[in-house]
Enzyme design. Structure first.
Site, PDB file in Angstrom:
ATOM      1  N   ASP A  12      48.836  43.923  -8.241  1.00  0.00           N
ATOM      2  CA  ASP A  12      50.220  44.249  -7.846  1.00  0.00           C
ATOM      3  C   ASP A  12      51.096  44.278  -9.108  1.00  0.00           C
ATOM      4  OD1 ASP A  12      52.496  44.705  -6.161  1.00  0.00           O
ATOM      5  OD2 ASP A  12      53.002  42.577  -6.280  1.00  0.00           O
ATOM      6  N   SER A  13      52.291  44.841  -8.951  1.00  0.00           N
ATOM      7  CA  SER A  13      53.250  44.828 -10.053  1.00  0.00           C
ATOM      8  C   SER A  13      53.704  43.402 -10.372  1.00  0.00           C
ATOM      9  CB  SER A  13      54.479  45.646  -9.666  1.00  0.00           C
ATOM     10  OG  SER A  13      55.088  45.067  -8.526  1.00  0.00           O
ATOM     11  N   TYR A  44      58.205  47.616 -10.554  1.00  0.00           N
ATOM     12  CA  TYR A  44      57.722  48.977 -10.752  1.00  0.00           C
ATOM     13  C   TYR A  44      58.625  49.990 -10.037  1.00  0.00           C
ATOM     14  CZ  TYR A  44      53.005  47.946 -12.718  1.00  0.00           C
ATOM     15  OH  TYR A  44      51.944  47.573 -13.524  1.00  0.00           O
ATOM     16  N   CYS A  76      49.913  46.955  -3.722  1.00  0.00           N
ATOM     17  CA  CYS A  76      51.252  47.376  -4.125  1.00  0.00           C
ATOM     18  C   CYS A  76      51.463  48.782  -3.561  1.00  0.00           C
ATOM     19  CB  CYS A  76      51.314  47.386  -5.650  1.00  0.00           C
ATOM     20  SG  CYS A  76      52.876  47.966  -6.321  1.00  0.00           S
ATOM     21  N   THR A  78      53.881  50.724  -4.068  1.00  0.00           N
ATOM     22  CA  THR A  78      54.453  51.583  -5.105  1.00  0.00           C
ATOM     23  C   THR A  78      53.351  52.147  -6.001  1.00  0.00           C
ATOM     24  OG1 THR A  78      56.379  50.133  -5.022  1.00  0.00           O
ATOM     25  CG2 THR A  78      56.216  51.593  -6.925  1.00  0.00           C
ATOM     26  N   CYS A 187      56.683  46.993   1.227  1.00  0.00           N
ATOM     27  CA  CYS A 187      56.504  46.510  -0.146  1.00  0.00           C
ATOM     28  C   CYS A 187      55.875  45.131   0.005  1.00  0.00           C
ATOM     29  CB  CYS A 187      57.855  46.402  -0.853  1.00  0.00           C
ATOM     30  SG  CYS A 187      57.776  45.490  -2.405  1.00  0.00           S
ATOM     31  N   THR A 188      54.853  44.849  -0.794  1.00  0.00           N
ATOM     32  CA  THR A 188      54.092  43.613  -0.559  1.00  0.00           C
ATOM     33  C   THR A 188      54.872  42.343  -0.925  1.00  0.00           C
ATOM     34  OG1 THR A 188      53.028  43.901  -2.728  1.00  0.00           O
ATOM     35  CG2 THR A 188      51.871  44.764  -0.789  1.00  0.00           C
TER      36      THR A 188
HETATM   37  N1  DGL Z   1      55.047  44.969  -4.515  1.00  0.00           N
HETATM   38  C1  DGL Z   1      55.257  46.328  -4.762  1.00  0.00           C
HETATM   39  C2  DGL Z   1      55.091  47.204  -3.523  1.00  0.00           C
HETATM   40  O1  DGL Z   1      54.341  46.865  -2.648  1.00  0.00           O
HETATM   41  C3  DGL Z   1      56.364  46.815  -5.635  1.00  0.00           C
HETATM   42  C4  DGL Z   1      57.427  45.956  -6.160  1.00  0.00           C
HETATM   43  C5  DGL Z   1      58.035  46.471  -7.449  1.00  0.00           C
HETATM   44  O2  DGL Z   1      57.478  46.144  -8.486  1.00  0.00           O
HETATM   45  O3  DGL Z   1      59.044  47.216  -7.419  1.00  0.00           O
HETATM   46  O4  DGL Z   1      55.657  48.259  -3.430  1.00  0.00           O
END
Ligand code: DGL
Length: 258
Positions: A12-13, A44, A76, A78, A187-188
């Site tokens: 993940d980010s 991200y 993630c 994203t 978003c996770t």
């Molecule tokens: N956790 C990520 C997702 O599921 C993104 C969060 C981010 O870094 O902006 O989209």
């Protein structure tokens, strides 16, 4: 090392993918998981698609060099939106699973209803989300709600506080009186704010996320590829691009308490 003994990388980010890791461990308790959060480069969401693709590919290449993963879960939304095709092209011989917003599940459970999708701006602007929306739109109203600040609250470990509640109340103000049949946490990071969301949203509004579906899909693909471990104890280890213990302790806390 025999292929089935190798770890599954969960990427993940930042710390958000821990919500997916929890579902993975429940579904596949005998597996070895290596969790990596790119918190040094989070969030991200506000980055360009090209940047997210580059960061995701670079991280996965390094993780493969270090751990020789048998499968990778892109925990993630994203990174999945921006890079899943490139990742699958880079590792055509291994399962590469990507999470996506649980929009189909929400539409199936709430025919004709209004479905709010909380996600990053990248997830909402990418082609993958448009395609997902077209597939389920029949009768449902789908509304995308970018919530970039919520990622930053969770990255700081702030999962229940007056400031977080005030932010969510203002972001969700049109839906606090029961207009939405379901809220998809696309978003996770967002499932970690569930306590506050549950407190402020009407009880009939469902909260859904894609972690369980992603965990089931990972199990299916590993089984198909004959890559499931057959014995021994499962393991989880946490890693981050941010130096220091603090971020790893946060991952551990989120993993244990949800
Ligand atoms: N956790 C990520 C997702 O599921 C993104 C969060 C981010 O870094 O902006 O989209």
């Amino acid at each position: 090392m025999e292929a089935r003994e190798r770890p599954i990388v969960v990427f993940d980010s930042g710390v958000g993918g821990v919500s997916v890791l929890r579902a993975l461990v429940k579904e596949l308790p005998g597996e070895r998981f290596v969790y990596f959060g790119d918190s040094a480069n989070a969030p991200y969401g506000p980055r360009t698609t090209e940047e997210i693709r580059r960061l995701t590919l670079e991280n996965l290449r390094r993780l493969d060099g270090e751990y020789g993963f048998k499968a990778a879960v892109i925990a993630c939304n994203t990174a999945t939106s921006a890079a899943i095709s490139e990742l699958r092209a880079a590792w055509p011989d291994r399962p590469i699973v990507g999470i996506e917003p649980a929009l189909k599940l929400a539409a199936d459970r709430n025919p004709g209803g209004t479905i709010l999708v909380m996600a990053t701006e990248t997830t909402l602007r990418e082609k993958k989300f448009a395609a997902l929306t077209r597939r389920v739109q029949a009768g449902c109203t789908v509304i995308g709600l970018p919530c970039p600040e919520l990622v930053e609250f969770v990255e700081r470990g702030e999962t229940d506080s007056p400031a977080l509640e005030a932010y969510l109340r203002s972001r969700l103000s049109p839906w606090l009186e029961g207009e939405a049949a379901a809220v998809v946490l696309g978003c996770t990071h967002f499932p970690f704010a569930s306590r506050v969301l549950r407190r402020i949203l009407p009880p009939q509004t469902e909260l859904l996320d894609g972690s369980e579906g992603t965990a089931r899909q990972t199990g299916r693909l590993l089984k198909q590829a004959e890559l499931l471990r057959t014995g021994g104890r499962g393991e989880v280890s946490f890693h981050s691009s941010l130096p220091g213990r603090e971020i790893l302790d946060l991952c551990q806390r989120l993993f244990e308490t949800g």
